[in-house]
Design a protein around this motif. Sequence first.
Motif, PDB file in Angstrom:
ATOM      1  N   THR A  63       0.703  -0.592   0.728  1.00 12.08           N
ATOM      2  CA  THR A  63       0.322   0.023  -0.010  1.00 12.08           C
ATOM      3  C   THR A  63       0.539   1.588   0.065  1.00 12.08           C
ATOM      4  OG1 THR A  63      -1.401  -1.227   1.393  1.00 12.08           O
ATOM      5  CG2 THR A  63      -1.576   0.988   0.982  1.00 12.08           C
ATOM      6  N   THR A  64       0.064   2.049  -0.733  1.00 12.62           N
ATOM      7  CA  THR A  64       1.503   3.961  -1.137  1.00 12.62           C
ATOM      8  C   THR A  64       0.687   4.809   0.225  1.00 12.62           C
ATOM      9  OG1 THR A  64       1.786   3.609  -3.545  1.00 12.62           O
ATOM     10  CG2 THR A  64       1.350   5.673  -2.307  1.00 12.62           C
ATOM     11  N   LEU A  65       1.031   4.235   1.147  1.00 13.99           N
ATOM     12  CA  LEU A  65       0.705   5.789   2.166  1.00 13.99           C
ATOM     13  C   LEU A  65       0.581   6.943   1.822  1.00 13.99           C
ATOM     14  CD1 LEU A  65       4.026   5.466   4.825  1.00 13.99           C
ATOM     15  CD2 LEU A  65       1.740   4.456   4.859  1.00 13.99           C
ATOM     16  N   THR A  66      -0.433   7.317   1.594  1.00 18.54           N
ATOM     17  CA  THR A  66      -1.454   8.632   2.234  1.00 18.54           C
ATOM     18  C   THR A  66      -0.869   9.232   2.972  1.00 18.54           C
ATOM     19  OG1 THR A  66      -3.239   8.086   3.661  1.00 18.54           O
ATOM     20  CG2 THR A  66      -3.330   7.459   1.151  1.00 18.54           C
ATOM     21  N   GLN A  67      -1.288  10.706   2.849  1.00 16.48           N
ATOM     22  CA  GLN A  67      -0.636  12.143   3.504  1.00 16.48           C
ATOM     23  C   GLN A  67      -1.146  11.329   5.159  1.00 16.48           C
ATOM     24  OE1 GLN A  67      -2.509  15.904   2.136  1.00 16.48           O
ATOM     25  NE2 GLN A  67      -0.982  15.758   1.134  1.00 16.48           N
ATOM     26  N   ALA A  68      -2.316  10.958   4.906  1.00 19.06           N
ATOM     27  CA  ALA A  68      -2.823  10.582   6.222  1.00 19.06           C
ATOM     28  C   ALA A  68      -2.517   9.764   6.880  1.00 19.06           C
ATOM     29  CB  ALA A  68      -4.928  10.281   5.746  1.00 19.06           C
ATOM     30  N   ASP A  69      -2.180   8.344   6.170  1.00 21.84           N
ATOM     31  CA  ASP A  69      -1.088   7.523   6.512  1.00 21.84           C
ATOM     32  C   ASP A  69      -0.721   8.101   7.199  1.00 21.84           C
ATOM     33  OD1 ASP A  69      -3.482   5.593   5.791  1.00 21.84           O
ATOM     34  OD2 ASP A  69      -2.511   5.538   3.930  1.00 21.84           O
ATOM     35  N   SER A  70       0.792   8.653   6.485  1.00 20.48           N
ATOM     36  CA  SER A  70       1.909   9.068   7.157  1.00 20.48           C
ATOM     37  C   SER A  70       2.012   9.562   8.157  1.00 20.48           C
ATOM     38  CB  SER A  70       2.379   9.931   5.572  1.00 20.48           C
ATOM     39  OG  SER A  70       3.615  10.553   6.407  1.00 20.48           O
ATOM     40  N   GLU A  71       0.367   9.923   8.714  1.00 21.56           N
ATOM     41  CA  GLU A  71       0.668  11.795  10.013  1.00 21.56           C
ATOM     42  C   GLU A  71       0.368  10.545  10.799  1.00 21.56           C
ATOM     43  OE1 GLU A  71      -1.996  14.373   8.712  1.00 21.56           O
ATOM     44  OE2 GLU A  71      -0.930  15.719   8.116  1.00 21.56           O
ATOM     45  N   LYS A  72      -0.355   8.838  10.547  1.00 17.21           N
ATOM     46  CA  LYS A  72      -1.007   8.422  11.595  1.00 17.21           C
ATOM     47  C   LYS A  72       0.340   7.478  12.206  1.00 17.21           C
ATOM     48  CE  LYS A  72      -5.006   5.357  13.167  1.00 17.21           C
ATOM     49  NZ  LYS A  72      -5.807   4.769  12.824  1.00 17.21           N
ATOM     50  N   MET A  73       1.384   6.722  11.142  1.00 18.75           N
ATOM     51  CA  MET A  73       2.390   6.271  11.265  1.00 18.75           C
ATOM     52  C   MET A  73       2.938   6.789  12.142  1.00 18.75           C
ATOM     53  SD  MET A  73       3.421   3.326  10.366  1.00 18.75           S
ATOM     54  CE  MET A  73       2.896   2.963   8.714  1.00 18.75           C
ATOM     55  N   LEU A  74       3.555   8.089  12.066  1.00 20.52           N
ATOM     56  CA  LEU A  74       4.699   9.199  12.134  1.00 20.52           C
ATOM     57  C   LEU A  74       3.866   9.000  13.400  1.00 20.52           C
ATOM     58  CD1 LEU A  74       7.048   9.782  12.043  1.00 20.52           C
ATOM     59  CD2 LEU A  74       5.754  12.315  11.497  1.00 20.52           C
ATOM     60  N   ALA A  75       3.308   9.417  13.781  1.00 15.95           N
ATOM     61  CA  ALA A  75       2.218  10.825  15.487  1.00 15.95           C
ATOM     62  C   ALA A  75       2.385   9.022  16.356  1.00 15.95           C
ATOM     63  CB  ALA A  75       0.759  10.803  15.598  1.00 15.95           C
ATOM     64  N   ILE A  76       1.478   7.698  16.060  1.00 12.22           N
ATOM     65  CA  ILE A  76       1.255   6.945  17.071  1.00 12.22           C
ATOM     66  C   ILE A  76       3.395   6.104  17.593  1.00 12.22           C
ATOM     67  CG2 ILE A  76       0.254   4.585  17.728  1.00 12.22           C
ATOM     68  CD1 ILE A  76      -2.303   5.274  16.473  1.00 12.22           C
TER      69      ILE A  76
END
Length: 272
Positions: free
Chosen positions: A98-111
């Motif tokens: 899966t290619t990370l969306t902006q929302a995915d990237s933000e959530k991955m980094l945040a948690i």
Amino acid sequence: MPKRTLNVLIFGGTSGIGLALAHHHLALGWQVTVVGSRADKINALTTSYPPIRALQYDLAHRQNRQDLLTQLDHEAVSSSNFNRIFYCAGWYLNERMTTLTQADSEKMLAINLQAFHDVFAWASEHLKQNDGLKNTNDPLQPPIRPALICLASIAGVMDYPYASLYAKCKRAMITTASAYRLALSPFDIQVNCIASGYVDTQTLRDLNNGDTSHKPFVIDEQTAVHHIMQAIEDNTELAIFPKQMRYLTGVLNRLPKPLLNALMRQKLDKLP
């Protein structure tokens, strides 16, 4: 000397290894507080296990986690401090598929990184206020040292150029935990980092259509809890398990970087 209650706080404690650790500490007679983001899991937990205190906060949102830490600070004034704090929260998405969306990237980094940093900074100050070693309910057992523990991943142990955001976050977590371990040593606070391989959790099953049999060296949750508790007892800085994964990553990290990079692209990329 009167018996004293031991308290554990588990961020990401409403499912998976975090929940298994909550059950384990509850069985040992500890007071257990867990933090989770999903209302359904919070409600199920409080219904099935009333002794476990469950708090609903979404660590992916900065204001949510600041509100949580403020609440915990206020409660600490009038209640017992936590003796052991776990950071078990994590979020994984298969970046190979899966290619990370902006929302995915933000959530991955945040948690996986930002919330971890906030919690570790808060927890280190909280544990410094702990009034020293605590006696367990069994006078024959040794006292309990204040401890700060995080769950990283075997993915963070691998040092290679072609790595996912998830793997980079977990590697940063391992390095940060090592720094905290050194910094908190004068305060007699132990810091342990756990880097496990595949654990047969519901999340792993969901990511693999209910079947984890193809995952190498997969272990069950209770085995993972046993390894974690042993690492805490032995005060292991970085606990890597199962041993097959520890040996495998040790060998791979000794390979030349270009070879390791090519191999990871083909076979072992994005270990969750």
